[in-house]
Motif scaffolding. Structure first.
Motif, mmCIF file in Angstrom:
data_model
loop_
_atom_site.group_PDB
_atom_site.id
_atom_site.type_symbol
_atom_site.label_atom_id
_atom_site.label_comp_id
_atom_site.label_asym_id
_atom_site.label_seq_id
_atom_site.Cartn_x
_atom_site.Cartn_y
_atom_site.Cartn_z
ATOM 1 N N LEU A 76 0.810 -1.219 0.000
ATOM 2 C CA LEU A 76 0.000 0.000 0.000
ATOM 3 C C LEU A 76 0.842 1.268 0.000
ATOM 4 C CD1 LEU A 76 -2.830 -1.030 2.508
ATOM 5 C CD2 LEU A 76 -2.874 -1.069 0.014
ATOM 6 N N TRP A 77 2.150 1.138 -0.210
ATOM 7 C CA TRP A 77 2.973 2.344 -0.267
ATOM 8 C C TRP A 77 4.076 2.167 -1.300
ATOM 9 C CZ3 TRP A 77 1.433 6.798 0.827
ATOM 10 C CH2 TRP A 77 2.309 7.875 0.900
ATOM 11 N N PHE A 78 4.619 3.295 -1.752
ATOM 12 C CA PHE A 78 5.549 3.299 -2.855
ATOM 13 C C PHE A 78 6.931 2.823 -2.417
ATOM 14 C CE2 PHE A 78 2.309 6.459 -3.793
ATOM 15 C CZ PHE A 78 1.980 6.154 -5.107
ATOM 16 N N SER A 79 7.673 2.369 -3.413
ATOM 17 C CA SER A 79 9.082 2.035 -3.257
ATOM 18 C C SER A 79 9.851 2.765 -4.356
ATOM 19 C CB SER A 79 9.268 0.523 -3.330
ATOM 20 O OG SER A 79 10.628 0.180 -3.142
ATOM 21 N N ASP A 80 10.882 2.163 -4.909
ATOM 22 C CA ASP A 80 11.601 2.784 -6.023
ATOM 23 C C ASP A 80 10.677 2.917 -7.235
ATOM 24 O OD1 ASP A 80 13.842 2.852 -4.450
ATOM 25 O OD2 ASP A 80 14.626 0.942 -5.203
ATOM 26 N N PHE A 81 10.786 4.048 -7.927
ATOM 27 C CA PHE A 81 9.881 4.358 -9.030
ATOM 28 C C PHE A 81 10.401 3.716 -10.320
ATOM 29 C CE2 PHE A 81 7.972 6.985 -12.337
ATOM 30 C CZ PHE A 81 6.659 7.072 -11.891
ATOM 31 N N HIS A 82 9.612 2.759 -10.838
ATOM 32 C CA HIS A 82 9.966 2.065 -12.080
ATOM 33 C C HIS A 82 8.799 2.056 -13.059
ATOM 34 C CE1 HIS A 82 13.752 0.430 -10.475
ATOM 35 N NE2 HIS A 82 13.094 0.240 -9.338
ATOM 36 N N PHE A 83 7.925 3.040 -12.951
ATOM 37 C CA PHE A 83 6.732 3.023 -13.799
ATOM 38 C C PHE A 83 7.081 3.185 -15.279
ATOM 39 C CE2 PHE A 83 2.972 5.194 -15.663
ATOM 40 C CZ PHE A 83 2.060 4.170 -15.483
ATOM 41 N N THR A 84 8.047 4.035 -15.586
ATOM 42 C CA THR A 84 8.430 4.230 -16.991
ATOM 43 C C THR A 84 9.009 2.955 -17.584
ATOM 44 O OG1 THR A 84 8.903 6.555 -16.489
ATOM 45 C CG2 THR A 84 9.762 5.677 -18.563
ATOM 46 N N ASP A 85 9.858 2.280 -16.835
ATOM 47 C CA ASP A 85 10.419 1.019 -17.318
ATOM 48 C C ASP A 85 9.334 -0.047 -17.480
ATOM 49 O OD1 ASP A 85 12.896 2.255 -17.212
ATOM 50 O OD2 ASP A 85 13.319 1.505 -15.187
ATOM 51 N N PHE A 91 4.732 -2.362 -23.437
ATOM 52 C CA PHE A 91 4.411 -2.050 -24.825
ATOM 53 C C PHE A 91 5.376 -2.685 -25.832
ATOM 54 C CE2 PHE A 91 2.446 1.996 -22.986
ATOM 55 C CZ PHE A 91 1.184 1.409 -22.948
ATOM 56 N N THR A 92 6.473 -3.250 -25.369
ATOM 57 C CA THR A 92 7.423 -3.894 -26.280
ATOM 58 C C THR A 92 7.433 -5.409 -26.158
ATOM 59 O OG1 THR A 92 9.205 -3.595 -24.637
ATOM 60 C CG2 THR A 92 8.929 -1.878 -26.319
ATOM 61 N N TYR A 93 6.775 -5.965 -25.154
ATOM 62 C CA TYR A 93 6.782 -7.418 -24.970
ATOM 63 C C TYR A 93 5.995 -8.088 -26.096
ATOM 64 C CZ TYR A 93 6.324 -11.942 -22.650
ATOM 65 O OH TYR A 93 6.365 -13.287 -22.355
ATOM 66 N N GLN A 94 6.581 -9.123 -26.697
ATOM 67 C CA GLN A 94 5.988 -9.852 -27.823
ATOM 68 C C GLN A 94 5.573 -8.899 -28.951
ATOM 69 O OE1 GLN A 94 2.784 -12.252 -26.246
ATOM 70 N NE2 GLN A 94 4.180 -13.796 -25.398
ATOM 71 N N LYS A 100 -2.183 -4.323 -29.435
ATOM 72 C CA LYS A 100 -3.132 -5.011 -30.314
ATOM 73 C C LYS A 100 -4.348 -5.470 -29.519
ATOM 74 C CE LYS A 100 -4.503 -6.935 -34.150
ATOM 75 N NZ LYS A 100 -4.952 -6.115 -35.304
ATOM 76 N N TRP A 101 -4.134 -6.005 -28.331
ATOM 77 C CA TRP A 101 -5.264 -6.407 -27.480
ATOM 78 C C TRP A 101 -6.110 -5.195 -27.088
ATOM 79 C CZ3 TRP A 101 -1.744 -9.716 -23.799
ATOM 80 C CH2 TRP A 101 -1.382 -10.893 -24.454
ATOM 81 N N GLY A 276 4.139 -8.364 -12.889
ATOM 82 C CA GLY A 276 4.343 -6.915 -12.969
ATOM 83 C C GLY A 276 3.704 -6.313 -14.203
ATOM 84 N N MET A 277 3.854 -6.961 -15.349
ATOM 85 C CA MET A 277 3.230 -6.451 -16.565
ATOM 86 C C MET A 277 1.700 -6.571 -16.501
ATOM 87 S SD MET A 277 5.645 -7.321 -19.811
ATOM 88 C CE MET A 277 5.395 -9.082 -19.716
ATOM 89 N N VAL A 278 1.205 -7.597 -15.841
ATOM 90 C CA VAL A 278 -0.244 -7.739 -15.682
ATOM 91 C C VAL A 278 -0.799 -6.591 -14.853
ATOM 92 C CG1 VAL A 278 -2.063 -9.191 -14.716
ATOM 93 C CG2 VAL A 278 -0.185 -10.233 -15.983
ATOM 94 N N VAL A 279 -0.082 -6.202 -13.799
ATOM 95 C CA VAL A 279 -0.527 -5.093 -12.953
ATOM 96 C C VAL A 279 -0.529 -3.783 -13.739
ATOM 97 C CG1 VAL A 279 0.052 -3.712 -10.929
ATOM 98 C CG2 VAL A 279 0.182 -6.197 -10.809
#
Length: 310
Positions: A76-85, A91-94, A100-101, A276-279
């Motif tokens: 329920l709280w933030f850690s290191d910010f990796h949202f851009t990564d 958007f690049t996976y597969q 497309k989905w 992580g990608m699902v979230v």
């Protein structure tokens, strides 16, 4: 003169003590009761607000974490910010299959829901404004169809779509969404309260045909109801999971819900963790719903205030 003034003088109001004895309660009883009720109502609203926003807050916080922080830090709280990564990886996976989905979900939802809105508004208008033989039986069939579970129709629908060669095509998702019994009932109820029969009679006297009356009078007066039907239908189509899972086989034709489910299934089959990608994908999939709710508020506001204008 003194006697006349004495007779015309109104009686003095009862004292506060007499009023308290007559009511059988203390002077601050109603005030204390109203404050307690207000506190209970506000407490309930705060509780349900937190209950509704807690999953969204967890989703926003988790979308900013990497794979290791997702399991080892406070949810329920933030850690290191990796949202851009995380977005870049999503958007690049597969080869960007998530985009497309996302496009498939928007396409299926918009085309299917627009068709459903047109069909259901026309059916509801006809059931509300016209009197014909079998109208009650037809309305009973519409209401009775609420009792039929959608899962019960899966096998007959699959066999029918196989004969029509619609399986693994967008039409297997779009065409069934044109017909919704609840939306027909909702359009009928709204038309009965929003369209005065006298207005239709006046249009007929002026020489307008039935199609013109529906398009120029009925459809405009039912715009608020149509917006509600469109929103409910689009939300249902966006969150649809069972239909696309059964009728679509090619991954490039899947919707967001089925695609994210397939990524969760990869963890079980191949020991590759894509949580992580699902979230992050779940958070991105909320944006069209929020944008739709905000953009359609004006239709409801105009519908509410329409009856107060002359």
């Amino acid at each position: 003169m003194t006697t006349i003034l004495e007779k015309s003088t109104p009686p003095a109001p009862p004292s506060p003590a007499v009023r308290r004895r007559a009511s059988g309660r203390g002077g601050d009883g109603p005030t204390r009761h109203s404050r307690r009720t207000r506190a209970l109502v506000l407490g309930g609203l705060v509780f349900f607000t937190l209950y509704s926003l807690a999953p969204i807050w967890w989703l926003v916080v988790s979308a900013t974490k990497n794979q290791s922080d997702l399991y080892t830090t406070n949810g329920l709280w933030f850690s290191d910010f990796h949202f851009t990564d995380n977005l870049r990886q999503l958007f690049t996976y597969q080869d960007g299959i998530f985009l497309k989905w996302l496009w498939n979900t928007v396409f299926y939802g918009v085309v299917g829901t627009v068709g459903m809105t047109v069909v259901c508004v026309a059916c509801g208008y006809a059931l509300a404004m016209y009197r014909f033989r079998g109208r009650s039986v037809l309305m009973g069939c519409v209401i009775g169809s609420f009792l039929v579970p959608h899962a019960l129709l899966t096998i007959p629908s699959f066999l029918l779509y196989t004969d029509l060669r619609m399986v693994d095509t967008p039409w297997a998702i779009i065409v069934p969404s044109f017909f919704n019994a609840f939306s027909v009932y909702l359009a009928k109820v709204y038309a009965e309260g929003a369209i005065p029969p006298e207005l239709l009679e006046a249009a007929r006297i002026d020489g307008a045909g039935e199609y013109r009356i529906f398009l120029t009078v009925g459809a405009r007066l039912m715009s608020t109801g149509a917006a509600t039907i469109f929103l409910l239908g689009f939300v249902g189509s966006w969150n649809s999971f069972f239909g696309p899972l059964v009728f679509l086989r090619t991954p490039e034709k899947w919707t967001v819900m089925v695609g994210l489910y397939s990524w969760l299934k990869v963890k079980v089959d191949n020991s590759a963790d894509l949580t992580g990608m699902v979230v992050v994908g779940s958070l991105i999939s909320l944006i069209p719903m929020v944008a739709l709710m905000i953009s359609m508020q004006r239709y409801w506001r105009s519908g509410v205030t329409l009856g107060s204008l002359k």
